[in-house]
Design an enzyme around this catalytic site. Structure first.
Site, mmCIF file in Angstrom:
data_model
loop_
_atom_site.group_PDB
_atom_site.id
_atom_site.type_symbol
_atom_site.label_atom_id
_atom_site.label_comp_id
_atom_site.label_asym_id
_atom_site.label_seq_id
_atom_site.Cartn_x
_atom_site.Cartn_y
_atom_site.Cartn_z
ATOM 1 C CB SER A 256 8.898 -27.359 84.034
ATOM 2 O OG SER A 256 7.804 -27.782 84.835
ATOM 3 C CE LYS A 257 10.372 -19.675 83.556
ATOM 4 N NZ LYS A 257 9.966 -18.424 82.895
ATOM 5 N NE ARG A 258 4.669 -29.665 85.647
ATOM 6 C CZ ARG A 258 4.504 -30.739 86.394
ATOM 7 N NH1 ARG A 258 3.911 -30.625 87.572
ATOM 8 N NH2 ARG A 258 4.940 -31.924 86.013
ATOM 9 N N GLY A 260 8.837 -24.619 90.687
ATOM 10 C CA GLY A 260 9.497 -23.553 91.449
ATOM 11 C C GLY A 260 10.708 -23.022 90.706
#
Length: 469
Positions: A256-258, A260
């Site tokens: 996921s975006k967390r 990167g």
């Protein structure tokens, strides 16, 4: 239509609720490789019925990213085809037609339950630690009961009657997967606003577009039993299903975006080459028959098979992607690489429009071996664009030493005698500086590097010499 009967047809059907994720790109790639290998057709379909979450430019950006990756389709929203339209919002009459068929055949019924009522029942089931299931309240309503609910202003949705049997999914990757009948209850196929539910739209689209291979991410396996029920209720043959393993982050959680960068457009902005990204994601869950790691698109097409797709999740490793990107950067001709690097230098405002093309080509060539991404050229080369250099504390300390000052006086006097500063005369000047100063090794090279770049480490000194001119 007969010419489609024996031809493999697979599709990629993204929702324009966000941009193209690395997992979506892999799904598109595997469908593309599979159809090209088997002389079939690859279809692109946009599933845009979720109007609340759809982003205005998302579909356009998804198409742009796929084209950048070199994943091209045979039918789609931009080029058309025999089974269009290829956006769900343009296919609403088709869903209504099939919904009416199921209703007439007694395989569906209208449900008048209010959303608040259904939510309360769902919460109650969860509190009892039970799987939320629709209780069939509206299944056997009388005509007068229905009329009263309509007069009360109740909106109606259409529910499909789930058969009382277990569902077995014969998956080409996972094998036989059984789903117990207790896990299902009558589900909505047409919402009160007359838009189709996800499972209904997907099923109608796939059967009407003659899709005979459904290759998609693992997260869709849970949807497959409901789609199988709909195929059987409509008397249609099932496509073959293949669910791809998930792509996980290094900590084995869902990527996921967390973690990167996850979107194709972001990788592009960071300076990853499309052939590197394609090569890398092809190996996320698929194993080639030999030890080869680098593949052209044609080699991927020839080598790909669903039989060699793993059941287990794949781990995304950005460092491995960078290593692969470095390989492709090193293979790129300097003149071609310059064209790809110019936008990064201009964005950082290092490069102006009236740049020296030959000098820039030399700059890019000097750093080419060390670039993991195109974006890295900005940080590595920024000192060559500045009128004045900034000394690091270590460089300043070294240059303040008396022997460094004497060395640089010698070096400067020799440089001033040269008509042109080029890499080929660097060795002559250095050798002469060494003789006069009686310094060698680090004592010779470090002060010169510090004076020219402001750093004690960096690009090979001969190349620095040439680039600074």
């Amino acid at each position: 239509m007969n010419n489609y009967q024996n031809k493999i047809r697979a599709r990629f059907a993204p929702s324009p609720t966000g941009y193209l994720h690395i997992g979506g790109a892999r799904t598109a790639l595997f469908n593309f490789l599979f159809t090209k290998k088997n002389k079939g057709s690859f279809i692109l379909r946009i599933e845009d019925t979720d109007l609340e979450r759809s982003l205005e430019d998302s579909a356009e950006k998804i198409l742009e990213d796929l084209k950048w990756l070199g994943i091209n389709w045979d039918e789609g929203p931009d080029i058309g085809g025999d089974f269009g339209p290829y956006s769900q919002t343009q296919r609403l009459p088709l869903y209504h037609k099939y919904a009416e068929k199921l209703l007439k055949e007694g395989k569906a019924y209208y449900c008048y339950c209010a959303p608040e009522e259904l939510e309360e029942k769902r919460k109650s089931a969860l509190e009892r630690k039970e799987t939320p299931r629709y209780d069939g309240k509206c299944k056997n309503l009388t005509q007068s009961q229905r009329e009263k609910l309509i007069l009360d202003g109740r909106k109606k949705a259409l529910r499909f009657i789930v058969p009382e049997k277990d569902i077995i999914v014969e998956d080409l990757i996972k094998g036989k997967v059984e789903f117990k009948k207790e896990n299902f209850s009558d589900f909505i196929i047409l919402k009160s606003n007359l838009t189709p539910s996800y499972n209904f739209a997907v099923t109608i689209d796939d059967l009407s577009m003659r899709i005979n291979y459904v290759i998609r991410g693992d997260e869709h396996l849970i949807n497959t039993p409901r789609q199988i029920m709909l195929y059987e209720a409509l008397g249609e043959a099932l496509p073959k299903f293949a669910h791809l393993p998930m792509i996980l982050a290094a900590d084995h959680s869902k990527l996921s975006k967390r973690h990167g960068t996850t979107a194709v457009g972001e990788f592009r902005e960071e300076g990853f080459l499309p052939q590197a990204l394609i090569n890398y994601i092809a190996l996320l869950g698929w194993s080639p028959s030999g030890n080869q790691e680098f593949f052209s698109q044609e080699e991927l097409i020839q080598g790909f098979s669903l039989e060699r797709v793993a059941k287990n999740s794949a781990i995304f490793d950005k460092e491995k992607l960078k290593w692969m990107n470095n390989f492709y950067i090193k293979k790129t001709l300097p003149e071609d690489l310059v064209l790809q690097i110019v936008p990064f230098l201009k964005k950082s405002e290092l490069l102006k429009d009236n740049y020296d093309k030959k000098w820039l080509e030399n700059l890019v060539f000097s750093f080419q071996e060390n670039l993991n991404t195109l974006e890295e050229i900005v940080e590595l080369s920024k000192d060559f664009f500045k009128e004045k250099i900034m000394l690091t504390p270590e460089a300043l300390s070294l240059l303040n030493e008396e022997k460094s000052k004497n060395l640089l006086k010698v070096f400067k006097s020799l440089i001033q005698k040269e008509i042109e500063i080029i890499e080929s005369n660097f060795k002559i000047i250095i050798n002469e500086t060494q003789k006069i100063s009686a310094l060698k090794g680090k004592e010779l090279y470090m002060p010169i590097r510090a004076a020219l770049t402001g750093n004690l480490h960096g690009l090979e000194l001969a190349k620095v010499f040439s680039l600074l001119g």
